[in-house]
Scaffold this motif. Structure first.
Motif, PDB file in Angstrom:
ATOM      1  N   ALA A 304       0.836  -1.215   0.000  1.00 41.22           N
ATOM      2  CA  ALA A 304       0.000   0.000   0.000  1.00 41.22           C
ATOM      3  C   ALA A 304       0.866   1.259   0.000  1.00 41.22           C
ATOM      4  CB  ALA A 304      -0.924  -0.001   1.206  1.00 41.22           C
ATOM      5  N   GLN A 305       1.939   1.244   0.785  1.00 41.42           N
ATOM      6  CA  GLN A 305       2.848   2.396   0.823  1.00 41.42           C
ATOM      7  C   GLN A 305       3.557   2.557  -0.520  1.00 41.42           C
ATOM      8  OE1 GLN A 305       5.649   2.260   4.093  1.00 41.42           O
ATOM      9  NE2 GLN A 305       6.766   4.059   3.363  1.00 41.42           N
ATOM     10  N   MET A 306       3.938   1.439  -1.121  1.00 44.98           N
ATOM     11  CA  MET A 306       4.574   1.468  -2.440  1.00 44.98           C
ATOM     12  C   MET A 306       3.627   2.082  -3.467  1.00 44.98           C
ATOM     13  SD  MET A 306       5.967  -1.800  -4.622  1.00 44.98           S
ATOM     14  CE  MET A 306       7.451  -2.202  -3.726  1.00 44.98           C
ATOM     15  N   GLN A 307       2.359   1.683  -3.409  1.00 42.50           N
ATOM     16  CA  GLN A 307       1.356   2.218  -4.331  1.00 42.50           C
ATOM     17  C   GLN A 307       1.238   3.737  -4.197  1.00 42.50           C
ATOM     18  OE1 GLN A 307      -1.426   0.242  -6.284  1.00 42.50           O
ATOM     19  NE2 GLN A 307      -1.320   2.242  -7.269  1.00 42.50           N
ATOM     20  N   SER A 308       1.200   4.226  -2.962  1.00 41.16           N
ATOM     21  CA  SER A 308       1.042   5.669  -2.748  1.00 41.16           C
ATOM     22  C   SER A 308       2.255   6.449  -3.247  1.00 41.16           C
ATOM     23  CB  SER A 308       0.790   5.966  -1.266  1.00 41.16           C
ATOM     24  OG  SER A 308       1.910   5.629  -0.485  1.00 41.16           O
ATOM     25  N   MET A 309       3.435   5.845  -3.207  1.00 37.33           N
ATOM     26  CA  MET A 309       4.648   6.498  -3.720  1.00 37.33           C
ATOM     27  C   MET A 309       4.648   6.541  -5.255  1.00 37.33           C
ATOM     28  SD  MET A 309       7.339   4.679  -1.090  1.00 37.33           S
ATOM     29  CE  MET A 309       8.850   5.504  -1.587  1.00 37.33           C
ATOM     30  N   VAL A 310       4.016   5.547  -5.857  1.00 40.58           N
ATOM     31  CA  VAL A 310       4.021   5.422  -7.313  1.00 40.58           C
ATOM     32  C   VAL A 310       2.898   6.237  -7.973  1.00 40.58           C
ATOM     33  CG1 VAL A 310       3.563   3.753  -9.172  1.00 40.58           C
ATOM     34  CG2 VAL A 310       5.214   3.201  -7.380  1.00 40.58           C
ATOM     35  N   ASP A 311       1.784   6.432  -7.275  1.00 42.98           N
ATOM     36  CA  ASP A 311       0.617   7.113  -7.857  1.00 42.98           C
ATOM     37  C   ASP A 311       0.949   8.438  -8.540  1.00 42.98           C
ATOM     38  OD1 ASP A 311      -1.152   5.099  -7.321  1.00 42.98           O
ATOM     39  OD2 ASP A 311      -1.971   5.989  -5.493  1.00 42.98           O
ATOM     40  N   PRO A 312       1.725   9.350  -7.896  1.00 45.02           N
ATOM     41  CA  PRO A 312       2.049  10.624  -8.567  1.00 45.02           C
ATOM     42  C   PRO A 312       2.875  10.429  -9.837  1.00 45.02           C
ATOM     43  CG  PRO A 312       2.569  10.723  -6.206  1.00 45.02           C
ATOM     44  CD  PRO A 312       2.284   9.305  -6.522  1.00 45.02           C
ATOM     45  N   VAL A 313       3.744   9.427  -9.824  1.00 41.55           N
ATOM     46  CA  VAL A 313       4.574   9.125 -11.002  1.00 41.55           C
ATOM     47  C   VAL A 313       3.687   8.654 -12.151  1.00 41.55           C
ATOM     48  CG1 VAL A 313       6.462   7.684 -11.884  1.00 41.55           C
ATOM     49  CG2 VAL A 313       6.528   8.508  -9.528  1.00 41.55           C
ATOM     50  N   MET A 314       2.720   7.810 -11.820  1.00 39.46           N
ATOM     51  CA  MET A 314       1.794   7.300 -12.838  1.00 39.46           C
ATOM     52  C   MET A 314       0.956   8.430 -13.435  1.00 39.46           C
ATOM     53  SD  MET A 314       1.939   3.996 -13.366  1.00 39.46           S
ATOM     54  CE  MET A 314       0.299   3.474 -13.818  1.00 39.46           C
ATOM     55  N   ALA A 315       0.460   9.310 -12.567  1.00 36.80           N
ATOM     56  CA  ALA A 315      -0.373  10.430 -13.042  1.00 36.80           C
ATOM     57  C   ALA A 315       0.426  11.358 -13.950  1.00 36.80           C
ATOM     58  CB  ALA A 315      -0.929  11.198 -11.850  1.00 36.80           C
ATOM     59  N   ALA A 316       1.663  11.649 -13.562  1.00 37.95           N
ATOM     60  CA  ALA A 316       2.523  12.529 -14.367  1.00 37.95           C
ATOM     61  C   ALA A 316       2.846  11.894 -15.711  1.00 37.95           C
ATOM     62  CB  ALA A 316       3.807  12.837 -13.602  1.00 37.95           C
ATOM     63  N   TYR A 317       3.102  10.592 -15.701  1.00 37.93           N
ATOM     64  CA  TYR A 317       3.443   9.885 -16.933  1.00 37.93           C
ATOM     65  C   TYR A 317       2.236   9.841 -17.877  1.00 37.93           C
ATOM     66  CZ  TYR A 317       5.400   6.376 -20.071  1.00 37.93           C
ATOM     67  OH  TYR A 317       5.867   5.709 -21.181  1.00 37.93           O
ATOM     68  N   ALA A 318       1.048   9.602 -17.310  1.00 37.34           N
ATOM     69  CA  ALA A 318      -0.176   9.573 -18.125  1.00 37.34           C
ATOM     70  C   ALA A 318      -0.370  10.910 -18.829  1.00 37.34           C
ATOM     71  CB  ALA A 318      -1.377   9.237 -17.252  1.00 37.34           C
ATOM     72  N   LYS A 319      -0.114  11.982 -18.097  1.00 36.64           N
ATOM     73  CA  LYS A 319      -0.246  13.322 -18.684  1.00 36.64           C
ATOM     74  C   LYS A 319       0.785  13.534 -19.788  1.00 36.64           C
ATOM     75  CE  LYS A 319      -0.527  18.210 -17.369  1.00 36.64           C
ATOM     76  NZ  LYS A 319      -0.467  19.183 -16.251  1.00 36.64           N
ATOM     77  N   GLU A 320       1.997  13.105 -19.535  1.00 38.39           N
ATOM     78  CA  GLU A 320       3.101  13.291 -20.489  1.00 38.39           C
ATOM     79  C   GLU A 320       2.831  12.596 -21.823  1.00 38.39           C
ATOM     80  OE1 GLU A 320       7.583  11.516 -20.797  1.00 38.39           O
ATOM     81  OE2 GLU A 320       6.987  12.279 -18.838  1.00 38.39           O
ATOM     82  N   ILE A 321       2.220  11.414 -21.776  1.00 39.56           N
ATOM     83  CA  ILE A 321       2.023  10.640 -23.008  1.00 39.56           C
ATOM     84  C   ILE A 321       0.611  10.785 -23.580  1.00 39.56           C
ATOM     85  CG2 ILE A 321       3.790   8.944 -22.394  1.00 39.56           C
ATOM     86  CD1 ILE A 321       1.509   7.036 -21.580  1.00 39.56           C
ATOM     87  N   GLY A 322      -0.178  11.678 -22.979  1.00 38.72           N
ATOM     88  CA  GLY A 322      -1.524  11.900 -23.490  1.00 38.72           C
ATOM     89  C   GLY A 322      -2.496  10.779 -23.172  1.00 38.72           C
ATOM     90  N   ALA A 323      -2.258  10.086 -22.066  1.00 45.85           N
ATOM     91  CA  ALA A 323      -3.131   8.967 -21.682  1.00 45.85           C
ATOM     92  C   ALA A 323      -3.958   9.291 -20.446  1.00 45.85           C
ATOM     93  CB  ALA A 323      -2.290   7.714 -21.436  1.00 45.85           C
ATOM     94  N   GLU A 324      -4.140  10.582 -20.170  1.00 43.64           N
ATOM     95  CA  GLU A 324      -4.882  10.981 -18.963  1.00 43.64           C
ATOM     96  C   GLU A 324      -6.310  10.437 -18.948  1.00 43.64           C
ATOM     97  OE1 GLU A 324      -3.756  15.313 -17.500  1.00 43.64           O
ATOM     98  OE2 GLU A 324      -3.707  15.189 -19.696  1.00 43.64           O
ATOM     99  N   ALA A 325      -6.972  10.498 -20.101  1.00 45.71           N
ATOM    100  CA  ALA A 325      -8.369  10.040 -20.163  1.00 45.71           C
ATOM    101  C   ALA A 325      -8.454   8.541 -19.899  1.00 45.71           C
ATOM    102  CB  ALA A 325      -8.968  10.383 -21.522  1.00 45.71           C
TER     103      ALA A 325
END
Length: 334
Positions: A304-325
């Motif tokens: 669970a702690q690992m997930q919370s550390m990764v969530d911001p990275v995933m959100a930023a990456y989704a935005k970067e590659i146009g996969a936010e939707a």
């Protein structure tokens, strides 16, 4: 000879010529042969999925057709298969990790990213909802490779030469990851030292001390015998695989419409078949390996702690590659 007799003779001769023409055409057009490729042998879920695909295409097409499945990496690795399908040479169909599609679609590896799915039920719902269609469309357009079905279903954990029960024990671990940037970024975010090397070099890499770990689902750990050099399976459960069944767009365009329809139908069904096999075999394979003393499953306390550390990275990456939707839609599925 009477006119009627003459006419009958001409008709008979014409019929004979026409029949000969049909026979000659049949001989001139041998059955179509499709070539597939896979890194493993027939014990692996990927092979079973591709053999099911072959069986279903033959059933739905109903005409002579040949399949040749090149097993055990005889035609290289998945990244090679994808390149061949893109070029329309050597390989017509195969199963390929989305990480190897990133040259053509930055968003493709995202469908297989770490910490994207909460559990197997969530993963299945995402696939059933056809959320991944925009990515499949982009891959088809830019790479000329069709994603005709979705196999996979194995839960990935970290195999290592030492146990890691929590984040502190994972810190600085030199772990092999897939080539797509999201894998390196997420693993680095939780304190590991991710390294990109070829899949077929992982065993020797651990044996020689170049890396200390890798990550894979049960089928891969078993098939590649990673437990021999890294017997500790740290149960991070960081990803659930999606492995598209791919088909060369260049090959597909040359095929008759009824065969095209059979391929599309069979691909979807073979993907579902593969998901059921791999997800159901996963735990059984690990239990068998542990019972045989080949590996030890190490409980991991900090997922669970690992997930919370990764969530911001995933959100930023989704935005970067146009996969936010797509990311938002995946997260919204309950």
């Amino acid at each position: 000879m009477s006119k009627s007799g003459s006419g009958l003779g001409r008709r008979t001769f014409a019929a004979a010529v026409a029949l000969a023409g049909v026979s000659m055409t049949a001989f001139a057009q041998p059955a179509i042969t499709l070539h597939g490729a896979v890194q493993f042998n027939d014990d692996h879920a990927f092979n079973k999925s591709l053999l099911k695909f072959e069986e279903l295409v033959k059933k739905y097409y109903g005409k002579p057709i040949n399949f040749v499945l090149h097993r055990n990496s005889t035609l290289g690795l998945e990244k090679d298969y994808f390149a061949y399908m893109n070029q329309g040479i050597s390989v017509d169909y195969g199963i390929v990790s989305p990480a190897h599609m990133s040259t053509f679609s930055k968003a493709a590896p995202f469908i297989d990213a770490p910490f994207l799915f909460r559990d197997l039920a969530h993963w299945n719902k995402v696939l059933d909802a056809d959320v991944l269609k925009p990515i499949a469309d982009e891959v088809a357009q830019k790479a000329e490779v069709m994603l005709i079905g979705y196999a996979g279903g194995g839960t990935r954990n970290i195999f290592a030469n030492k146990p890691a029960r929590n984040l502190a024990e994972l810190k600085g671990l030199k772990v092999r990851v897939q080539g797509a940037p999201i894998w390196s970024r997420t693993f680095a975010a939780v304190g590991m030292a991710p390294t990109v090397i070829a899949y077929n070099e992982v065993y020797n890499g651990i044996q020689n001390g170049v890396i200390a770990a890798g990550e894979n689902e049960a089928a891969g750990v078993e098939q590649m015998k990673f437990f021999e050099v890294a017997p500790n399976l740290n149960m991070t459960q960081h990803a659930i695989t999606i492995r598209p069944i791919c088909f060369s767009g260049k090959t597909f365009a040359k095929l008759p419409p009824d065969l095209q329809a059979a391929i599309v139908r069979a691909g979807k069904e073979a993907g579902a078949y593969g998901r059921q096999i791999e997800s159901s075999e996963d735990t059984a394979k690990l239990e068998a390996l542990e019972k045989a003393g080949k590996l030890k499953r190490v409980p991991f306390a900090d997922r669970a702690q690992m997930q919370s550390m990764v969530d911001p990275v995933m959100a930023a990456y989704a935005k970067e590659i146009g996969a936010e939707a797509i990311h938002a839609k995946i997260l919204s599925i309950k």
